[in-house]
Design an enzyme around this catalytic site. Structure first.
Site, short mmCIF file in Angstrom:
data_model
loop_
_atom_site.label_atom_id
_atom_site.label_comp_id
_atom_site.label_asym_id
_atom_site.label_seq_id
_atom_site.Cartn_x
_atom_site.Cartn_y
_atom_site.Cartn_z
N THR A 150 0.68 -1.41 -0.06
CA THR A 150 0.07 0.04 -0.10
C THR A 150 0.91 1.28 0.11
OG1 THR A 150 -1.56 -1.28 1.22
CG2 THR A 150 -1.79 1.36 1.18
N VAL A 151 0.24 2.33 -0.39
CA VAL A 151 1.07 3.62 -0.41
C VAL A 151 -0.14 4.52 0.36
CG1 VAL A 151 2.52 3.35 -2.36
CG2 VAL A 151 0.22 4.70 -2.72
#
Length: 537
Positions: free
Chosen positions: A356-357
């Site tokens: 994830t970012v």
């Protein structure tokens, strides 16, 4: 120039808190943070900056997200907090019966089967239309340039890229995966730190999304390409699924933790787990952070919260227990009573009876955004639509194949989702956005960052730098190697199955921006465990 090992840092270094007034963007990749800052300087607001940064991250950190991602956002705009759920539903043809007919008893990690409708492009468009000052084309322009002109890989990115490519060479064998190798291992090579990588497919797709305000991905030419590639491999996703998709504006949920309101997106996200954990501990007094007792209580509260989350969280309308029930003070007290001196085996309770970012952005006018997007499990499904740069997520892997489970797979249903943005307010005023990405580490990271801030008075950078723990399952706990040894020994004596690790990637990657309500000065912290950066002016 001498070639040196990009991930070899034999001597400790320390980041300082970053201050600014006119605008700030904090995320896990410097070029993406700069893309957001550029948009702020061009007259955009915090929402425009968040979209620009998110789009850039699909290019400069594809090991964690892509154009085929899902996304969630918390937006503080004109002294009010808004929530956007940009996760997609299972295709209409994807059902337990259809999978069982193919001999599938468990949803796989890779391939077309776990692909649900990607929500990110329409989430960008929805945010831009409601709150942005610039057009979507203008906010996506920096990402287009990065994709077309190329960029040099940063060290942590290169490490995870190599790890994924080596794993995929073993795990991804079918023709549906060729697009991933063509895109991310050009000429059969895995790009290294400092090496330029570019993708014209990414650039063209981002231009198309900007030009059509996201519609091409769901009703136009890009949707046709996705549909055709899915049909070619007898997969479930269809253009009709894309056409039916809309992101959902939602009311954020919160608990009051020692005078501060901690906000999350409601289910199907797992932000509820973070809130339940904090709710359990809200009446405990924590004087010192680095003690065995502090770690023990945090871990035990999180185990109980996760047990409930894994049992009940799914599409909110499908949950057998409501968010209000799970966050009630009486239920929190009941769960707190289960925490003793020894490590527990976690079990779900019943409130009815009692990868994830992440990015944070802020502008000079006090508007702030907490934004997160993810393919899940690194590069996601391993499916890339040829020539487009669209790497598709694998969120469907989280569905249960047990028809009695709240999170049971069903057509058109959204699954239990790991990605969660966080936001902090006090007495109705914004403190700011925060988040810690990384699969099921995320609620655990949220709890630790919030407590580091509120209980222990740490500044944003120190709150992120502090050693972390991660509960894995049962009594298993992973401790970062910087956790003091006396704590590890004390936890083991209480029955925790402790493992110390030097692999910092296990503990998530966080960003924080706090705003002084009187002066408007912004204080930012970024993740020291990755290529994090705070861009500011």
């Amino acid at each position: 120039m001498m070639t040196q090992e990009a991930n070899n840092y034999p001597y400790p270094s320390r980041r300082q808190v970053t201050y600014g007034r006119s605008g700030m963007v904090a995320t896990s990749q410097p070029l993406a943070a700069q893309a957001g800052l550029d948009v702020l300087k061009e007259g955009g607001n915090a929402v425009d900056a968040a979209i620009a940064t998110a789009a850039a991250l699909t290019v400069v950190e594809p090991t964690s997200n892509g154009i085929g991602s899902d996304a969630f956002a918390l937006v503080w705009m004109d002294d009010k907090l808004y929530g956007l759920n940009g996760s997609g539903q299972a295709p209409a043809a994807l059902s337990m019966e259809a999978l069982k007919a193919q001999g599938i008893s468990e949803i796989p990690k890779f391939g077309w089967t776990p692909v649900t409708v990607p929500g990110t492009p329409k989430a960008w468009a929805a945010l831009s239309e409601r709150f942005g000052r610039l057009s979507l084309s203008e906010t996506l322009a920096p990402a287009v340039r990065l994709a077309r002109d190329g960029f040099p890989l940063s060290p942590t990115l290169a490490r995870f890229w190599k790890r994924a490519a080596e794993n995929f060479r073993q795990a991804l064998q079918g023709p549906e995966f060729q697009g991933w190798f063509d895109t991310f291992t050009p000429d059969g090579r895995i790009p290294e730190a400092g090496e330029m990588w570019r993708s014209e497919g990414h650039a063209h797709t981002l231009e198309e999304i900007g030009r059509t305000n996201g519609e091409s991905f769901y009703t136009g030419a890009l949707a046709d390409q996705i549909d055709a590639f899915s049909r070619e491999h007898q997969a479930f996703l269809r253009k009709s699924d894309l056409e039916a998709y809309e992101p959902e504006w939602v009311d954020p949920i919160s608990v009051n933790y020692k005078g501060y309101d901690v906000w999350e997106i409601p289910p199907n996200g797992q932000g509820l787990v973070a809130l339940m954990g904090l709710n359990i501990l809200k009446n405990d007094s924590f004087v010192h952070r680095d003690t065995e007792e502090t770690y023990h209580k945090q871990i035990e509260a999180m185990k109980l919260a996760f047990a409930d989350g894994e049992k009940y969280i799914t599409e909110e309308k499908e949950m057998s227990r409501t968010t209000a029930q799970l966050l009630s003070s009486s239920y929190a007290e009941e769960r707190r009573a289960r925490i003793g001196e020894e490590a527990l085996e976690p079990e779900a309770g019943d409130p009815a009876s009692s990868g994830t970012v992440y990015l944070a952005a802020a502008d000079k006018d006090g508007n702030m955004v907490s934004f997160i997007q993810s393919n899940y499990m690194g590069f996601g499904s391993g499916v890339v639509v040829p020539g487009t740069g669209i790497a598709l997520q694998n969120r469907g892997h989280n569905f249960s194949m047990d028809p009695e489970h709240d999170n049971a797979l069903a057509p058109g249903k959204r699954t239990y989702h790991t990605i969660i943005p966080g936001f902090l307010t006090k007495d109705g005023s914004a403190v700011g956005p925060f988040g810690v990405m990384g699969g099921f580490m995320q609620p655990q990271g949220h709890m630790q960052v919030v407590m580091n801030t509120i209980d222990f008075g740490l500044n944003p950078q120190a709150a992120l730098d502090a050693p972390r723990w991660q509960w894995m399952k049962g009594r298993q706990v992973l401790l970062e190697h910087t956790v003091p040894h006396h704590i590890a020994h004390g936890l083991a004596a209480r029955g925790h199955q402790v493992q110390l690790t030097h692999e910092e990637g296990n503990f998530g990657r966080g960003q924080i921006i706090w705003r002084d309500p009187e002066t408007g000065v912004l204080r930012g912290g970024t993740e020291s465990r990755t290529d994090g950066a705070v861009a500011v002016y």
